[in-house]
Design a protein around this motif. Structure first.
Motif, PDB file in Angstrom:
ATOM      1  N   PHE A 183       0.810  -1.213   0.000  1.00 35.06           N
ATOM      2  CA  PHE A 183       0.000   0.000   0.000  1.00 35.06           C
ATOM      3  C   PHE A 183       0.848   1.271   0.000  1.00 35.06           C
ATOM      4  CE2 PHE A 183      -2.749  -3.357   1.686  1.00 35.06           C
ATOM      5  CZ  PHE A 183      -3.791  -3.278   0.775  1.00 35.06           C
ATOM      6  N   ALA A 184       1.995   1.236   0.661  1.00 34.62           N
ATOM      7  CA  ALA A 184       2.898   2.395   0.657  1.00 34.62           C
ATOM      8  C   ALA A 184       3.452   2.634  -0.745  1.00 34.62           C
ATOM      9  CB  ALA A 184       4.031   2.186   1.658  1.00 34.62           C
ATOM     10  N   VAL A 185       3.887   1.569  -1.392  1.00 39.98           N
ATOM     11  CA  VAL A 185       4.448   1.701  -2.739  1.00 39.98           C
ATOM     12  C   VAL A 185       3.364   2.128  -3.727  1.00 39.98           C
ATOM     13  CG1 VAL A 185       5.525   0.435  -4.647  1.00 39.98           C
ATOM     14  CG2 VAL A 185       6.357   0.121  -2.313  1.00 39.98           C
ATOM     15  N   LEU A 186       2.183   1.516  -3.627  1.00 39.32           N
ATOM     16  CA  LEU A 186       1.101   1.877  -4.532  1.00 39.32           C
ATOM     17  C   LEU A 186       0.665   3.332  -4.331  1.00 39.32           C
ATOM     18  CD1 LEU A 186      -0.632   0.851  -6.815  1.00 39.32           C
ATOM     19  CD2 LEU A 186      -2.269   0.015  -5.119  1.00 39.32           C
ATOM     20  N   SER A 187       0.696   3.813  -3.100  1.00 40.48           N
ATOM     21  CA  SER A 187       0.403   5.230  -2.842  1.00 40.48           C
ATOM     22  C   SER A 187       1.368   6.118  -3.613  1.00 40.48           C
ATOM     23  CB  SER A 187       0.503   5.540  -1.343  1.00 40.48           C
ATOM     24  OG  SER A 187      -0.478   4.856  -0.611  1.00 40.48           O
ATOM     25  N   ALA A 188       2.653   5.784  -3.569  1.00 39.46           N
ATOM     26  CA  ALA A 188       3.668   6.571  -4.282  1.00 39.46           C
ATOM     27  C   ALA A 188       3.483   6.467  -5.795  1.00 39.46           C
ATOM     28  CB  ALA A 188       5.059   6.101  -3.883  1.00 39.46           C
ATOM     29  N   ILE A 189       3.168   5.279  -6.283  1.00 37.64           N
ATOM     30  CA  ILE A 189       2.992   5.084  -7.729  1.00 37.64           C
ATOM     31  C   ILE A 189       1.800   5.895  -8.237  1.00 37.64           C
ATOM     32  CG2 ILE A 189       2.295   3.394  -9.482  1.00 37.64           C
ATOM     33  CD1 ILE A 189       3.952   1.306  -7.911  1.00 37.64           C
ATOM     34  N   VAL A 190       0.664   5.787  -7.553  1.00 41.75           N
ATOM     35  CA  VAL A 190      -0.526   6.529  -7.986  1.00 41.75           C
ATOM     36  C   VAL A 190      -0.276   8.032  -7.868  1.00 41.75           C
ATOM     37  CG1 VAL A 190      -2.965   7.012  -7.510  1.00 41.75           C
ATOM     38  CG2 VAL A 190      -2.130   4.654  -7.448  1.00 41.75           C
ATOM     39  N   SER A 191       0.341   8.457  -6.782  1.00 43.15           N
ATOM     40  CA  SER A 191       0.641   9.884  -6.611  1.00 43.15           C
ATOM     41  C   SER A 191       1.498  10.410  -7.752  1.00 43.15           C
ATOM     42  CB  SER A 191       1.351  10.118  -5.278  1.00 43.15           C
ATOM     43  OG  SER A 191       0.507   9.795  -4.193  1.00 43.15           O
ATOM     44  N   GLU A 192       2.503   9.632  -8.132  1.00 38.28           N
ATOM     45  CA  GLU A 192       3.395  10.051  -9.217  1.00 38.28           C
ATOM     46  C   GLU A 192       2.669  10.080 -10.556  1.00 38.28           C
ATOM     47  OE1 GLU A 192       7.225   8.265 -11.590  1.00 38.28           O
ATOM     48  OE2 GLU A 192       7.143   7.945  -9.425  1.00 38.28           O
ATOM     49  N   GLN A 193       1.944   9.036 -10.876  1.00 45.54           N
ATOM     50  CA  GLN A 193       1.295   8.966 -12.183  1.00 45.54           C
ATOM     51  C   GLN A 193       0.098   9.900 -12.299  1.00 45.54           C
ATOM     52  OE1 GLN A 193       2.345   4.367 -13.226  1.00 45.54           O
ATOM     53  NE2 GLN A 193       0.632   5.248 -14.325  1.00 45.54           N
ATOM     54  N   ALA A 194      -0.620  10.130 -11.194  1.00 42.56           N
ATOM     55  CA  ALA A 194      -1.809  10.981 -11.232  1.00 42.56           C
ATOM     56  C   ALA A 194      -1.489  12.442 -10.953  1.00 42.56           C
ATOM     57  CB  ALA A 194      -2.843  10.484 -10.236  1.00 42.56           C
ATOM     58  N   VAL A 215      -1.235  13.788  -8.008  1.00 46.85           N
ATOM     59  CA  VAL A 215      -1.943  14.208  -6.796  1.00 46.85           C
ATOM     60  C   VAL A 215      -1.512  13.283  -5.667  1.00 46.85           C
ATOM     61  CG1 VAL A 215      -4.213  14.450  -5.699  1.00 46.85           C
ATOM     62  CG2 VAL A 215      -3.956  14.999  -8.119  1.00 46.85           C
ATOM     63  N   ALA A 216      -1.169  13.863  -4.513  1.00 47.23           N
ATOM     64  CA  ALA A 216      -0.758  13.046  -3.377  1.00 47.23           C
ATOM     65  C   ALA A 216      -1.922  12.184  -2.904  1.00 47.23           C
ATOM     66  CB  ALA A 216      -0.256  13.926  -2.238  1.00 47.23           C
ATOM     67  N   VAL A 217      -1.663  10.873  -2.827  1.00 46.14           N
ATOM     68  CA  VAL A 217      -2.703   9.912  -2.466  1.00 46.14           C
ATOM     69  C   VAL A 217      -2.141   8.955  -1.413  1.00 46.14           C
ATOM     70  CG1 VAL A 217      -4.106   8.000  -3.329  1.00 46.14           C
ATOM     71  CG2 VAL A 217      -3.726   9.992  -4.759  1.00 46.14           C
ATOM     72  N   ILE A 218      -2.978   8.603  -0.457  1.00 48.84           N
ATOM     73  CA  ILE A 218      -2.604   7.570   0.512  1.00 48.84           C
ATOM     74  C   ILE A 218      -3.588   6.414   0.358  1.00 48.84           C
ATOM     75  CG2 ILE A 218      -2.388   6.949   2.941  1.00 48.84           C
ATOM     76  CD1 ILE A 218      -1.557   9.870   3.454  1.00 48.84           C
ATOM     77  N   ILE A 219      -3.046   5.265   0.047  1.00 52.87           N
ATOM     78  CA  ILE A 219      -3.856   4.049  -0.076  1.00 52.87           C
ATOM     79  C   ILE A 219      -3.544   3.198   1.142  1.00 52.87           C
ATOM     80  CG2 ILE A 219      -4.285   1.985  -1.448  1.00 52.87           C
ATOM     81  CD1 ILE A 219      -3.368   3.663  -3.897  1.00 52.87           C
ATOM     82  N   SER A 220      -4.601   2.782   1.825  1.00 49.92           N
ATOM     83  CA  SER A 220      -4.377   2.015   3.045  1.00 49.92           C
ATOM     84  C   SER A 220      -5.155   0.715   3.031  1.00 49.92           C
ATOM     85  CB  SER A 220      -4.751   2.838   4.275  1.00 49.92           C
ATOM     86  OG  SER A 220      -6.101   3.220   4.199  1.00 49.92           O
ATOM     87  N   SER A 221      -4.704  -0.196   3.851  1.00 54.96           N
ATOM     88  CA  SER A 221      -5.326  -1.501   3.979  1.00 54.96           C
ATOM     89  C   SER A 221      -6.493  -1.438   4.949  1.00 54.96           C
ATOM     90  CB  SER A 221      -4.289  -2.500   4.501  1.00 54.96           C
ATOM     91  OG  SER A 221      -4.909  -3.700   4.878  1.00 54.96           O
ATOM     92  N   ALA A 222      -7.495  -2.249   4.682  1.00 54.09           N
ATOM     93  CA  ALA A 222      -8.645  -2.336   5.601  1.00 54.09           C
ATOM     94  C   ALA A 222      -8.334  -3.268   6.749  1.00 54.09           C
ATOM     95  CB  ALA A 222      -9.871  -2.829   4.856  1.00 54.09           C
ATOM     96  N   LEU A 223      -7.227  -4.021   6.665  1.00 58.39           N
ATOM     97  CA  LEU A 223      -6.877  -4.994   7.708  1.00 58.39           C
ATOM     98  C   LEU A 223      -6.428  -4.313   8.977  1.00 58.39           C
ATOM     99  CD1 LEU A 223      -4.961  -7.624   5.586  1.00 58.39           C
ATOM    100  CD2 LEU A 223      -7.312  -7.716   6.353  1.00 58.39           C
TER     101      LEU A 223
END
Length: 112
Positions: free
Chosen positions: A91-102, A104-112
């Motif tokens: 989720f940390a890496v995907l947050s950085a990937i989406v933020s870079e490609q989009a 816009v700063a994004v935080i993706i987190s786990s529901a666990l």
């Protein structure tokens, strides 16, 4: 872990990603579209006209990400989805990937 257990964990991860992106789109300038077909989740970054593809590899019990920055493989270690090469968290890496490609700063987190 059985294949059914793996698929349930992967489904939870995909749902967490989709929910995080939906929340970010409602609260920021993030413009992405998510589509899910079977074991593939596609995130389209509208402004940059780029895509991030996330899919499951059930035989290896891994989640794979394909992005502009490269390809990444994640295996569940009993607690988190961990990169098979450098140990980073999905989720940390995907947050950085989406933020870079989009763009816009994004935080993706786990529901666990």
């Amino acid at each position: 872990m059985t294949e059914s257990e793996f698929l349930a964990l992967a489904d939870e991860a995909f749902s967490s990603i989709e929910n995080s992106l939906e929340t970010a789109a409602e609260t920021t300038d993030l413009d992405v579209e998510c589509s899910r077909s079977g074991n593939v989740l596609e995130i389209e970054c509208i402004d940059s006209r780029s895509k991030i593809i996330i899919n499951t590899q059930a035989p290896m019990q891994e989640i794979w990400i394909a992005a502009k920055s490269g390809g990444f493989h994640y295996k569940y270690d009993g607690r988190i989805w961990r990169n098979t090469r450098d140990g980073s968290e999905l989720f940390a890496v995907l947050s950085a990937i989406v933020s870079e490609q989009a763009g816009v700063a994004v935080i993706i987190s786990s529901a666990l």
